[in-house]
Design a protein around this motif. Structure first.
Motif, PDB file in Angstrom:
ATOM      1  N   GLN A  41      -3.479   4.271   6.574  1.00 41.80           N
ATOM      2  CA  GLN A  41      -2.096   4.095   5.954  1.00 41.80           C
ATOM      3  C   GLN A  41      -1.727   2.638   6.214  1.00 41.80           C
ATOM      4  OE1 GLN A  41      -0.004   7.035   8.289  1.00 41.80           O
ATOM      5  NE2 GLN A  41      -0.387   8.580   7.032  1.00 41.80           N
ATOM      6  N   PRO A  42      -2.444   1.832   5.574  1.00 38.87           N
ATOM      7  CA  PRO A  42      -2.099   0.510   5.798  1.00 38.87           C
ATOM      8  C   PRO A  42      -0.768   0.212   5.064  1.00 38.87           C
ATOM      9  CG  PRO A  42      -3.685   0.764   3.728  1.00 38.87           C
ATOM     10  CD  PRO A  42      -3.536   1.809   4.646  1.00 38.87           C
ATOM     11  N   GLN A  43      -0.075  -0.894   5.547  1.00 39.96           N
ATOM     12  CA  GLN A  43       1.434  -1.071   5.232  1.00 39.96           C
ATOM     13  C   GLN A  43       1.622  -2.494   4.431  1.00 39.96           C
ATOM     14  OE1 GLN A  43       3.876   1.175   5.923  1.00 39.96           O
ATOM     15  NE2 GLN A  43       1.912   2.347   6.317  1.00 39.96           N
ATOM     16  N   HIS A  44       0.584  -3.384   4.282  1.00 41.61           N
ATOM     17  CA  HIS A  44       0.765  -4.791   3.932  1.00 41.61           C
ATOM     18  C   HIS A  44       0.479  -4.742   2.515  1.00 41.61           C
ATOM     19  CE1 HIS A  44      -3.499  -4.027   5.167  1.00 41.61           C
ATOM     20  NE2 HIS A  44      -3.727  -4.805   4.003  1.00 41.61           N
ATOM     21  N   ARG A  45       0.536  -6.044   1.888  1.00 45.38           N
ATOM     22  CA  ARG A  45       0.421  -6.063   0.562  1.00 45.38           C
ATOM     23  C   ARG A  45      -0.919  -5.666   0.028  1.00 45.38           C
ATOM     24  NH1 ARG A  45       0.686 -10.721  -1.882  1.00 45.38           N
ATOM     25  NH2 ARG A  45       0.289 -12.116  -0.068  1.00 45.38           N
ATOM     26  N   ILE A  46      -1.087  -5.109  -1.102  1.00 45.02           N
ATOM     27  CA  ILE A  46      -2.343  -4.671  -1.659  1.00 45.02           C
ATOM     28  C   ILE A  46      -3.144  -5.921  -2.207  1.00 45.02           C
ATOM     29  CG2 ILE A  46      -3.265  -3.638  -3.564  1.00 45.02           C
ATOM     30  CD1 ILE A  46      -1.155  -1.348  -3.776  1.00 45.02           C
ATOM     31  N   PHE A  47      -2.566  -6.923  -2.787  1.00 50.20           N
ATOM     32  CA  PHE A  47      -3.294  -8.155  -3.211  1.00 50.20           C
ATOM     33  C   PHE A  47      -3.131  -9.445  -2.431  1.00 50.20           C
ATOM     34  CE2 PHE A  47      -2.784  -5.148  -6.848  1.00 50.20           C
ATOM     35  CZ  PHE A  47      -3.934  -4.997  -6.956  1.00 50.20           C
ATOM     36  N   TRP A  65       0.792  -1.010   0.021  1.00 53.31           N
ATOM     37  CA  TRP A  65      -0.053  -0.075   0.188  1.00 53.31           C
ATOM     38  C   TRP A  65       0.825   1.482  -0.020  1.00 53.31           C
ATOM     39  CZ3 TRP A  65      -4.415   0.459  -1.933  1.00 53.31           C
ATOM     40  CH2 TRP A  65      -5.512  -0.609  -1.887  1.00 53.31           C
ATOM     41  N   PRO A  66       1.936   1.502   0.942  1.00 49.01           N
ATOM     42  CA  PRO A  66       2.767   2.568   0.604  1.00 49.01           C
ATOM     43  C   PRO A  66       3.270   3.020  -0.772  1.00 49.01           C
ATOM     44  CG  PRO A  66       3.568   1.057   2.530  1.00 49.01           C
ATOM     45  CD  PRO A  66       2.476   0.433   1.718  1.00 49.01           C
ATOM     46  N   ALA A  67       3.357   2.036  -1.649  1.00 49.71           N
ATOM     47  CA  ALA A  67       3.543   2.300  -3.025  1.00 49.71           C
ATOM     48  C   ALA A  67       2.442   3.132  -4.030  1.00 49.71           C
ATOM     49  CB  ALA A  67       3.903   1.011  -3.798  1.00 49.71           C
ATOM     50  N   PHE A  68       1.158   3.121  -3.327  1.00 49.54           N
ATOM     51  CA  PHE A  68       0.195   3.745  -4.127  1.00 49.54           C
ATOM     52  C   PHE A  68      -0.035   5.127  -3.282  1.00 49.54           C
ATOM     53  CE2 PHE A  68      -4.603   4.390  -4.100  1.00 49.54           C
ATOM     54  CZ  PHE A  68      -4.746   4.922  -5.334  1.00 49.54           C
TER      55      PHE A  68
END
Length: 277
Positions: free
Chosen positions: A205-211, A165-168
């Motif tokens: 502000q989630p930090q885990h994987r998106i999918f 999620w931080p990549a978005f």
């Protein structure tokens, strides 16, 4: 003095122990164990029958090799060129590894002429077929978002699996991907926004994987199931990615390319696939 690993390799080759050999070499190979076994089995079976030393092949090894490379399960027929080349490439990679381990000084396949590859027409899915797939996937927000990113921006499956999620960047719709930062189009942004809302929205502000897909096979299975539900033949994510270059006007960074030349070549290949060239 040979290492214990080298001794095990030597023993597996001496005994024509293909399963044992694959257990030793699989971390260094580009193929999964099942494919390694399929590619090397005809060679090891023939070598065992003819008592060919695979570690120190005879002078006429390349001539002898032509028979197992072309062998088929059904008998007298000849294997397809792509199968022959896959077997040759796997054996060549094995010998490269043996050279790296100091068990060989020269490559037994050096100078071996490869079989010309036969390319069969394999057209990309039509925009109508892709629209049906996306409509069917609407009920699964994660799958819909993954398919939208692949189709609209050419994301690779490996990128989908690793995105966090931080990549978005929610404020301007920028996605940091493997090679570039891509400004998402409206459809892709909306699909990710829908997913983000499900985990608390941007303020969380989630930090885990998106999918949620742990492996490439898991994602391909969901696409396969959804294609079946939509009455479509399976649309491989690679072909969906190539369709992005056909159906959208993208800049290199929007399609995940650092090199303009590589991007232009990919566009040309997508057009060639569509036209059957």
């Amino acid at each position: 003095m040979e290492s214990e690993y080298a001794l095990k390799l030597t023993r597996a080759l001496r005994d024509y122990d293909l399963d044992g050999l694959i257990g030793l070499i699989k971390p260094q190979m580009a193929w999964p164990p099942k494919q390694l076994h399929a590619n090397l089995r005809p060679i090891f079976s023939a070598a065992s029958s003819d008592q060919i030393n695979l570690l120190h092949p005879p002078a006429d090894f390349q001539t002898w090799l032509q028979t197992p490379l072309r062998q088929t399960v059904r008998g007298p027929m000849t294997a397809k060129p792509n199968t022959i080349n896959a077997r040759t490439a796997t054996l060549s990679a094995l010998y490269n590894h043996l050279i790296d381990e100091g068990l060989l000084l020269t490559h037994p396949l050096r100078g071996l002429e490869r079989t010309p590859v036969i390319r069969t027409p394999d057209p990309l899915p039509s925009p109508e077929e892709i629209a049906r797939l996306l409509a069917e996937a609407q009920a699964d927000p994660a799958l819909f978002a993954a398919l939208t990113l692949i189709y609209h921006h050419g994301l690779q499956v490996t990128e989908i699996l690793s995105l966090q999620w931080p990549a978005f960047h929610y404020d301007d719709g920028t996605l940091l991907r493997k090679k570039t930062a891509t400004r998402l189009d409206q459809a892709s942004y909306a699909a990710l926004d829908r997913l983000l809302a499900g985990v608390g929205g941007p303020l969380a502000q989630p930090q885990h994987r998106i999918f949620p897909y742990d492996t490439q096979d898991a994602l391909r299975l969901r696409i396969f199931q959804t294609c079946r539900q939509a009455g479509l033949a399976f649309i491989h994510p690679v072909r969906l990615r190539k369709a992005a270059l056909r159906d959208f006007v993208l800049s290199p960074d929007q399609a995940g390319f650092l090199s303009v030349q590589a991007f232009e070549l990919a566009e040309k290949l997508a057009r060639d696939l569509e036209s059957g060239v």
